[in-house]
Motif scaffolding. Sequence first.
Motif, PDB file in Angstrom:
ATOM      1  N   MET A  84      -6.983 -10.924 -51.889  1.00  0.00           N
ATOM      2  CA  MET A  84      -6.785 -12.067 -51.087  1.00  0.00           C
ATOM      3  C   MET A  84      -5.657 -11.852 -49.839  1.00  0.00           C
ATOM      4  SD  MET A  84      -8.109 -15.126 -50.373  1.00  0.00           S
ATOM      5  CE  MET A  84      -7.904 -16.569 -49.893  1.00  0.00           C
ATOM      6  N   VAL A  85      -4.195 -11.362 -50.416  1.00  0.00           N
ATOM      7  CA  VAL A  85      -3.485 -11.408 -49.371  1.00  0.00           C
ATOM      8  C   VAL A  85      -3.661 -10.340 -48.478  1.00  0.00           C
ATOM      9  CG1 VAL A  85      -0.879 -10.705 -49.519  1.00  0.00           C
ATOM     10  CG2 VAL A  85      -1.593 -11.828 -51.551  1.00  0.00           C
ATOM     11  N   ARG A  86      -4.262  -9.303 -48.835  1.00  0.00           N
ATOM     12  CA  ARG A  86      -4.614  -8.217 -47.821  1.00  0.00           C
ATOM     13  C   ARG A  86      -5.318  -8.805 -46.820  1.00  0.00           C
ATOM     14  NH1 ARG A  86      -6.996  -2.973 -50.223  1.00  0.00           N
ATOM     15  NH2 ARG A  86      -4.882  -2.990 -51.128  1.00  0.00           N
ATOM     16  N   ARG A  87      -6.265  -9.599 -47.144  1.00  0.00           N
ATOM     17  CA  ARG A  87      -7.343 -10.244 -46.172  1.00  0.00           C
ATOM     18  C   ARG A  87      -6.665 -11.045 -45.084  1.00  0.00           C
ATOM     19  NH1 ARG A  87     -12.919 -11.716 -49.446  1.00  0.00           N
ATOM     20  NH2 ARG A  87     -13.458  -9.634 -49.854  1.00  0.00           N
ATOM     21  N   CYS A  88      -5.667 -11.920 -45.683  1.00  0.00           N
ATOM     22  CA  CYS A  88      -4.858 -12.840 -44.620  1.00  0.00           C
ATOM     23  C   CYS A  88      -4.047 -11.879 -43.849  1.00  0.00           C
ATOM     24  CB  CYS A  88      -3.874 -13.749 -45.687  1.00  0.00           C
ATOM     25  SG  CYS A  88      -5.064 -15.149 -46.681  1.00  0.00           S
ATOM     26  N   ILE A  89      -3.494 -11.035 -44.569  1.00  0.00           N
ATOM     27  CA  ILE A  89      -2.575 -10.130 -43.417  1.00  0.00           C
ATOM     28  C   ILE A  89      -3.304  -9.513 -42.411  1.00  0.00           C
ATOM     29  CG2 ILE A  89      -1.298  -8.191 -43.539  1.00  0.00           C
ATOM     30  CD1 ILE A  89      -0.287  -8.541 -46.204  1.00  0.00           C
ATOM     31  N   VAL A  90      -4.560  -9.037 -42.821  1.00  0.00           N
ATOM     32  CA  VAL A  90      -5.491  -8.479 -41.661  1.00  0.00           C
ATOM     33  C   VAL A  90      -5.741  -9.438 -40.638  1.00  0.00           C
ATOM     34  CG1 VAL A  90      -7.590  -7.662 -41.364  1.00  0.00           C
ATOM     35  CG2 VAL A  90      -6.115  -6.596 -43.069  1.00  0.00           C
ATOM     36  N   ALA A  91      -6.242 -10.572 -41.165  1.00  0.00           N
ATOM     37  CA  ALA A  91      -6.422 -11.805 -40.443  1.00  0.00           C
ATOM     38  C   ALA A  91      -5.340 -12.285 -39.395  1.00  0.00           C
ATOM     39  CB  ALA A  91      -7.161 -13.204 -41.238  1.00  0.00           C
ATOM     40  N   ALA A  92      -4.255 -12.289 -39.924  1.00  0.00           N
ATOM     41  CA  ALA A  92      -2.949 -12.415 -39.128  1.00  0.00           C
ATOM     42  C   ALA A  92      -2.729 -11.514 -38.090  1.00  0.00           C
ATOM     43  CB  ALA A  92      -1.732 -12.711 -40.145  1.00  0.00           C
ATOM     44  N   PHE A  93      -2.876 -10.345 -38.491  1.00  0.00           N
ATOM     45  CA  PHE A  93      -2.829  -9.103 -37.697  1.00  0.00           C
ATOM     46  C   PHE A  93      -3.511  -9.455 -36.316  1.00  0.00           C
ATOM     47  CE2 PHE A  93      -4.544  -5.241 -35.989  1.00  0.00           C
ATOM     48  CZ  PHE A  93      -3.114  -4.541 -35.536  1.00  0.00           C
ATOM     49  N   TRP A  94      -5.135  -9.553 -36.560  1.00  0.00           N
ATOM     50  CA  TRP A  94      -5.888  -9.739 -35.335  1.00  0.00           C
ATOM     51  C   TRP A  94      -5.511 -10.856 -34.877  1.00  0.00           C
ATOM     52  CZ3 TRP A  94      -8.254  -5.767 -33.410  1.00  0.00           C
ATOM     53  CH2 TRP A  94      -8.464  -4.661 -34.444  1.00  0.00           C
ATOM     54  N   LEU A  95      -5.292 -12.212 -35.201  1.00  0.00           N
ATOM     55  CA  LEU A  95      -5.037 -13.184 -34.555  1.00  0.00           C
ATOM     56  C   LEU A  95      -3.727 -13.193 -33.647  1.00  0.00           C
ATOM     57  CD1 LEU A  95      -5.559 -16.291 -34.240  1.00  0.00           C
ATOM     58  CD2 LEU A  95      -3.791 -16.672 -36.034  1.00  0.00           C
ATOM     59  N   VAL A  96      -2.733 -12.295 -34.106  1.00  0.00           N
ATOM     60  CA  VAL A  96      -1.533 -12.053 -33.236  1.00  0.00           C
ATOM     61  C   VAL A  96      -1.843 -11.045 -32.114  1.00  0.00           C
ATOM     62  CG1 VAL A  96       0.616 -10.943 -33.197  1.00  0.00           C
ATOM     63  CG2 VAL A  96       0.272 -12.609 -35.144  1.00  0.00           C
ATOM     64  N   LEU A  97      -2.603 -10.157 -32.437  1.00  0.00           N
ATOM     65  CA  LEU A  97      -3.148  -9.208 -31.476  1.00  0.00           C
ATOM     66  C   LEU A  97      -4.019  -9.862 -30.472  1.00  0.00           C
ATOM     67  CD1 LEU A  97      -3.172  -6.209 -30.599  1.00  0.00           C
ATOM     68  CD2 LEU A  97      -5.309  -5.910 -31.813  1.00  0.00           C
ATOM     69  N   VAL A  98      -4.937 -10.613 -30.845  1.00  0.00           N
ATOM     70  CA  VAL A  98      -5.717 -11.728 -29.836  1.00  0.00           C
ATOM     71  C   VAL A  98      -4.952 -12.369 -28.802  1.00  0.00           C
ATOM     72  CG1 VAL A  98      -7.408 -13.032 -29.600  1.00  0.00           C
ATOM     73  CG2 VAL A  98      -7.745 -11.223 -30.791  1.00  0.00           C
ATOM     74  N   LEU A  99      -4.041 -13.038 -29.690  1.00  0.00           N
ATOM     75  CA  LEU A  99      -3.107 -14.048 -28.616  1.00  0.00           C
ATOM     76  C   LEU A  99      -2.135 -13.155 -27.926  1.00  0.00           C
ATOM     77  CD1 LEU A  99      -2.131 -16.663 -31.540  1.00  0.00           C
ATOM     78  CD2 LEU A  99      -3.740 -16.927 -29.518  1.00  0.00           C
ATOM     79  N   PHE A 100      -1.953 -12.065 -28.219  1.00  0.00           N
ATOM     80  CA  PHE A 100      -0.974 -11.335 -27.382  1.00  0.00           C
ATOM     81  C   PHE A 100      -1.728 -10.792 -26.064  1.00  0.00           C
ATOM     82  CE2 PHE A 100       0.526  -7.082 -26.093  1.00  0.00           C
ATOM     83  CZ  PHE A 100       1.842  -7.535 -25.726  1.00  0.00           C
ATOM     84  N   VAL A 101      -3.019 -10.409 -26.248  1.00  0.00           N
ATOM     85  CA  VAL A 101      -3.781 -10.218 -25.018  1.00  0.00           C
ATOM     86  C   VAL A 101      -4.277 -11.132 -24.317  1.00  0.00           C
ATOM     87  CG1 VAL A 101      -5.967  -8.883 -24.536  1.00  0.00           C
ATOM     88  CG2 VAL A 101      -4.947  -7.974 -26.549  1.00  0.00           C
ATOM     89  N   VAL A 102      -4.459 -12.231 -24.835  1.00  0.00           N
ATOM     90  CA  VAL A 102      -4.970 -13.580 -24.066  1.00  0.00           C
ATOM     91  C   VAL A 102      -3.640 -13.944 -23.338  1.00  0.00           C
ATOM     92  CG1 VAL A 102      -5.709 -15.776 -24.205  1.00  0.00           C
ATOM     93  CG2 VAL A 102      -6.791 -14.154 -25.431  1.00  0.00           C
ATOM     94  N   ARG A 103      -2.406 -13.965 -23.810  1.00  0.00           N
ATOM     95  CA  ARG A 103      -1.296 -14.472 -23.205  1.00  0.00           C
ATOM     96  C   ARG A 103      -0.523 -13.716 -22.282  1.00  0.00           C
ATOM     97  NH1 ARG A 103       1.898 -19.189 -26.120  1.00  0.00           N
ATOM     98  NH2 ARG A 103       3.118 -18.579 -24.769  1.00  0.00           N
TER      99      ARG A 103
END
Length: 50
Positions: A1-20
């Motif tokens: 469960m923790v690993r999935r949250c970490i992966v989701a957070a990683f992709w969220l930060v990456l997408v936000l970086f690309v968008v902003r």
Amino acid sequence: MVRRCIVAAFWLVLVLFVVRHPDNAARTVHTLGDVLALLADALALVTAGL
């Protein structure tokens, strides 16, 4: 469960970086591509010398 949250957070930060910051993201991807190409060339030289 923790690993999935970490992966989701990683992709969220990456997408936000690309968008902003699309210019910085493009430069980062280009730089990473250059580094990977240099590593591939170095590996080719090492394996050719064996």
